[in-house]
Enzyme design. Structure first.
Site, PDB file in Angstrom:
ATOM      1  N   LEU A 184      54.489 -33.208  35.507  1.00  0.00           N
ATOM      2  CA  LEU A 184      55.055 -32.453  37.209  1.00  0.00           C
ATOM      3  C   LEU A 184      56.210 -31.722  37.478  1.00  0.00           C
ATOM      4  CD1 LEU A 184      51.640 -33.233  38.375  1.00  0.00           C
ATOM      5  CD2 LEU A 184      51.628 -32.216  36.169  1.00  0.00           C
TER       6      LEU A 184
ATOM      7  N   ARG B  69      60.647 -32.744  52.061  1.00  0.00           N
ATOM      8  CA  ARG B  69      61.864 -34.104  53.015  1.00  0.00           C
ATOM      9  C   ARG B  69      62.693 -34.308  51.720  1.00  0.00           C
ATOM     10  NH1 ARG B  69      56.668 -38.933  52.082  1.00  0.00           N
ATOM     11  NH2 ARG B  69      56.028 -36.990  50.486  1.00  0.00           N
TER      12      ARG B  69
ATOM     13  N   GLN C 157      53.351 -23.042  38.082  1.00  0.00           N
ATOM     14  CA  GLN C 157      51.931 -23.307  38.818  1.00  0.00           C
ATOM     15  C   GLN C 157      52.350 -22.334  40.309  1.00  0.00           C
ATOM     16  OE1 GLN C 157      51.656 -26.365  40.619  1.00  0.00           O
ATOM     17  NE2 GLN C 157      49.207 -26.628  41.300  1.00  0.00           N
TER      18      GLN C 157
ATOM     19  N   GLY D 176      47.517 -28.734  44.225  1.00  0.00           N
ATOM     20  CA  GLY D 176      47.710 -29.719  43.654  1.00  0.00           C
ATOM     21  C   GLY D 176      48.022 -30.571  42.065  1.00  0.00           C
TER      22      GLY D 176
ATOM     23  N   TYR E 250      54.814 -37.629  36.502  1.00  0.00           N
ATOM     24  CA  TYR E 250      55.652 -36.614  37.442  1.00  0.00           C
ATOM     25  C   TYR E 250      57.262 -36.473  37.696  1.00  0.00           C
ATOM     26  CZ  TYR E 250      50.636 -37.661  39.792  1.00  0.00           C
ATOM     27  OH  TYR E 250      49.539 -37.338  39.270  1.00  0.00           O
TER      28      TYR E 250
ATOM     29  N   GLU F 218      42.819 -41.342  47.025  1.00  0.00           N
ATOM     30  CA  GLU F 218      44.170 -41.005  48.040  1.00  0.00           C
ATOM     31  C   GLU F 218      44.479 -41.380  49.364  1.00  0.00           C
ATOM     32  OE1 GLU F 218      47.188 -39.202  45.995  1.00  0.00           O
ATOM     33  OE2 GLU F 218      45.486 -40.287  44.610  1.00  0.00           O
TER      34      GLU F 218
ATOM     35  N   LYS G 233      98.010 -31.594  32.005  1.00  0.00           N
ATOM     36  CA  LYS G 233      96.700 -30.742  31.764  1.00  0.00           C
ATOM     37  C   LYS G 233      96.882 -30.915  30.433  1.00  0.00           C
ATOM     38  CE  LYS G 233      97.012 -26.466  32.026  1.00  0.00           C
ATOM     39  NZ  LYS G 233      96.837 -25.237  32.245  1.00  0.00           N
TER      40      LYS G 233
ATOM     41  N   ALA H 225     112.134 -39.176  35.034  1.00  0.00           N
ATOM     42  CA  ALA H 225     111.523 -39.374  35.841  1.00  0.00           C
ATOM     43  C   ALA H 225     111.793 -37.857  36.532  1.00  0.00           C
ATOM     44  CB  ALA H 225     112.047 -40.605  36.439  1.00  0.00           C
TER      45      ALA H 225
HETATM   46  C1  UD1 Z   1      50.674 -38.792  43.740  1.00  0.00           C
HETATM   47  C2  UD1 Z   1      49.314 -38.778  42.709  1.00  0.00           C
HETATM   48  C3  UD1 Z   1      48.940 -40.639  44.261  1.00  0.00           C
HETATM   49  C4  UD1 Z   1      50.005 -42.016  43.312  1.00  0.00           C
HETATM   50  C5  UD1 Z   1      51.651 -41.162  43.780  1.00  0.00           C
HETATM   51  C6  UD1 Z   1      52.321 -41.876  42.541  1.00  0.00           C
HETATM   52  C7  UD1 Z   1      47.874 -37.149  43.521  1.00  0.00           C
HETATM   53  C8  UD1 Z   1      46.708 -36.201  43.931  1.00  0.00           C
HETATM   54  N1  UD1 Z   1      48.365 -38.417  43.734  1.00  0.00           N
HETATM   55  O1  UD1 Z   1      50.455 -38.497  44.918  1.00  0.00           O
HETATM   56  O2  UD1 Z   1      47.484 -41.094  43.228  1.00  0.00           O
HETATM   57  O3  UD1 Z   1      49.525 -42.910  43.536  1.00  0.00           O
HETATM   58  O4  UD1 Z   1      51.344 -39.915  43.009  1.00  0.00           O
HETATM   59  O5  UD1 Z   1      53.541 -41.187  43.727  1.00  0.00           O
HETATM   60  O6  UD1 Z   1      47.880 -36.892  41.729  1.00  0.00           O
HETATM   61  N2  UD1 Z   1      52.824 -31.803  41.911  1.00  0.00           N
HETATM   62  C9  UD1 Z   1      52.763 -30.675  41.250  1.00  0.00           C
HETATM   63  N3  UD1 Z   1      52.085 -28.964  42.009  1.00  0.00           N
HETATM   64  C10 UD1 Z   1      51.266 -29.595  42.450  1.00  0.00           C
HETATM   65  C11 UD1 Z   1      51.772 -30.659  43.801  1.00  0.00           C
HETATM   66  C12 UD1 Z   1      52.323 -32.064  42.667  1.00  0.00           C
HETATM   67  O7  UD1 Z   1      53.278 -30.319  40.036  1.00  0.00           O
HETATM   68  O8  UD1 Z   1      50.530 -29.182  43.343  1.00  0.00           O
HETATM   69  C13 UD1 Z   1      54.127 -32.411  41.096  1.00  0.00           C
HETATM   70  C14 UD1 Z   1      55.032 -32.487  42.732  1.00  0.00           C
HETATM   71  O9  UD1 Z   1      55.906 -32.062  42.179  1.00  0.00           O
HETATM   72  C15 UD1 Z   1      55.781 -33.956  42.084  1.00  0.00           C
HETATM   73  C16 UD1 Z   1      54.002 -34.518  41.228  1.00  0.00           C
HETATM   74  O10 UD1 Z   1      53.303 -33.829  41.167  1.00  0.00           O
HETATM   75  O11 UD1 Z   1      56.196 -34.707  40.745  1.00  0.00           O
HETATM   76  C17 UD1 Z   1      53.813 -35.667  42.917  1.00  0.00           C
HETATM   77  O12 UD1 Z   1      53.022 -34.660  43.585  1.00  0.00           O
HETATM   78  P1  UD1 Z   1      53.323 -35.656  44.989  1.00  0.00           P
HETATM   79  O13 UD1 Z   1      52.631 -34.484  46.333  1.00  0.00           O
HETATM   80  O14 UD1 Z   1      54.333 -36.061  45.233  1.00  0.00           O
HETATM   81  O15 UD1 Z   1      52.088 -36.623  44.928  1.00  0.00           O
HETATM   82  P2  UD1 Z   1      52.056 -38.058  45.852  1.00  0.00           P
HETATM   83  O16 UD1 Z   1      51.857 -37.486  47.500  1.00  0.00           O
HETATM   84  O17 UD1 Z   1      53.242 -38.619  45.636  1.00  0.00           O
END
Ligand code: UD1
Ligand code: CA
Length: 487
Positions: A12, A19, A79, A84, A111, A165, A361, A390
């Protein structure tokens, strides 16, 4: 037990990473020579999956271009709105279905913001998953500060029941320190059906992939949580402070591997190394050194202190001190620095020497040749055993075009020479000090271009009267006169 080849890895990478406060999408931020996404893909690649799908969304053109450049075999799913992690996985599953791929066997989910992940950890997860016959196995970890993570919830018998969560957790659940790492092994067919059943009935109003655990368990399937051996490996990066922490951890891990393999790293705290760098045994890396990109260093070499090598090859037993080099080659036994700059295409031959304040170079320096001091060598080919005096300049640029200079074997050029390219200096030729070489020098000839020296007697006394120079000259003249009288 051997691990099967996963049907797919889904990564993902559609989120914005607010941030980070950056124009660059979060997953493209770099540590140790690779994007964070690149590190996750490298770990996933160790499983040799049948296919890898990256879910892209925010700034997707940039992410897709990056994948084309660095991981062209990887597929993407779009997406458009970030609804989510569960929604993101659904987009990947639906994109595969549209290509006629029905997932069966193991599917790994990770992720894109967890660059410390190791392939071995994913392989352990797949093994735990397959040997237990689970519908889903979550990689969990015990962390010092679980705030923000999803919690692994167990029933009184210790059986894993759900991930809750942070935003949805009760105070008792928030006290749990076993968290969801965000890495999972799924049964592909069950994943395909469960992503259609995720609700948005939660604090964020999003489809959570984490809800798949309770749904599959409710259907009577086995679910598992496998504890990661090292919790630092699952750390996600959400801001630049965590980016620096992850870089430090990964750097320490890479240096530890090099040291265990026989490299001396004098000061790991000030030595930085990229993931793809290779270093031979008995090489010593001195403090304040950065080894970047695909730099390859042989055995028994000395590199540093204060050296930055990018995509550079260094041969066995070479010495490279206080050097900046980019896309250069330094052959075995060569000695470069201190204070040398090797630019792309600089090739330093075996046992050759590039000394202090020398820039090279796009030039080949032959075996045993020396360019010891204060010199610019651009677009030149220097034979074997030659010595460049030199303070010389290879004038390669006429303001419009670049031209080459060639220097033959065992040539000796004087100090403060200017080689106006294109020009050729023959084998065994000499040039005098201060020569401006505009024409070819035949083998064995001595080239001189400065006119004979003319001394204008008494010039300082007449033109600079009363200066310390004039006074010093006068004293010297008087002393010489007295000596003349005495004798
Ligand atoms: C998520 C997990 C949490 C876990 C944590 C670990 C869920 C609901 N929660 O929370 O349980 O402890 O990671 O680091 O999965 N992303 C998408 N599309 C979206 C949302 C997110 O591609 O719609 C991707 C983000 O780019 C990222 C990853 O998913 O790489 C995680 O998303 P993030 O929002 O950071 O999840 P956390 O709140 O950290
Ligand atoms: Ca995260």
């Amino acid at each position: 037990m051997s691990v099967s080849r996963p049907a797919a890895v889904i990564v993902l990478a559609a989120g914005e990473g607010t941030r980070m406060k950056s124009r660059l999408p979060k997953v493209l931020h770099e540590i140790c020579g690779r994007s964070m996404l690149g590190h996750v893909l490298a770990a996933a690649g160790e499983l040799d999956p049948e296919r890898t799908v990256v879910v892209v969304g925010h700034a997707r053109e940039q992410v897709v271009q990056h994948l084309k450049d660095t991981a062209p075999a990887v597929g993407t799913a779009v997406q458009d709105e970030q609804n989510g992690t569960g929604h993101a996985v659904r987009m990947a599953v639906e994109a595969l279905a549209a290509e006629g791929v029905a997932l069966s066997g193991t599917v790994v989910l990770a992720y894109g913001d967890t660059p410390l992940l190791r392939g071995r950890t994913l392989a352990d997860l797949v093994e735990a998953h397959e040997s237990a016959g689970n519908a889903v196995t979550v990689l969990s970890a015990r962390v010092p500060d679980p705030a923000g993570y999803g919690r692994v919830v167990r029933d009184p018998s210790g059986a894993f029941t759900a991930i809750v969560e942070h935003a949805d957790a009760t105070p008792e659940q928030r006290a749990l320190d076993e968290i969801n790492s965000g890495m999972y092994a799924f049964d592909g067919a069950l994943l395909t059906s469960v992503v259609q059943r995720l609700s948005t009935d939660n604090a964020k109003g999003e489809e959570y992939i984490t809800d798949a655990v309770a749904i599959l368990r409710g259907d009577g399937h086995r679910v598992g949580a496998a504890l990661a051996r090292e919790w630092t490996e699952i750390q996600g990066v959400n801001d630049r402070v965590q980016l620096a922490e992850a870089r430090r951890l990964l750097n320490d891990r890479l240096l530890t591997e090099h040291m265990r393999a026989g490299v001396t790293v004098v000061d790991p705290a000030t030595t930085w190394v990229d993931a793809e760098v290779s270093i031979g045994r008995d090489t010593v890396v001195e403090p304040q050194t950065q080894l970047r990109g695909r730099t390859v260093i042989g055995e028994g070499a000395l590199v540093g202190p204060c050296t930055q090598l990018t995509d550079t090859r260094v041969g066995d037993d070479a010495k490279v001190r206080h050097v900046v080099a980019d896309s250069a080659e330094i052959a075995a036994g060569a000695n470069v620095g201190p204070y040398a700059y090797l630019r792309p295409g600089a090739s330093i031959g075996p046992r050759a020497k590039i000394g202090t304040f020398v820039e090279v170079k796009n030039s080949q320096i032959g075996e045993g040749s020396k360019v010891p001091h204060l010199t610019y060598v651009g677009d030149a080919t220097i034979g074997v055993g030659a010595n460049i005096g030199a303070s010389s300049v290879f004038v390669n640029y006429d303001g419009v075009d670049k031209h080459r200079t060639t220097v033959g074997d065992h040539a000796r050029t004087g100090s403060d020479n200017t080689f106006v390219a294109p020009v050729h200096i023959g084998d065994g030729a000499y040039t005098g000090a201060g020569t401006v070489v505009r024409e070819d020098v035949p083998p064995g000839a001595l080239a001189v271009s400065a006119g004979s020296q003319r001394n204008i007697e008494g010039w300082v006394r007449r033109k600079r009267p009363g200066t310390p120079a004039a006074e010093a000259a006068e004293r010297a003249e008087n002393t010489a006169e007295r000596r003349g009288e005495d004798s």
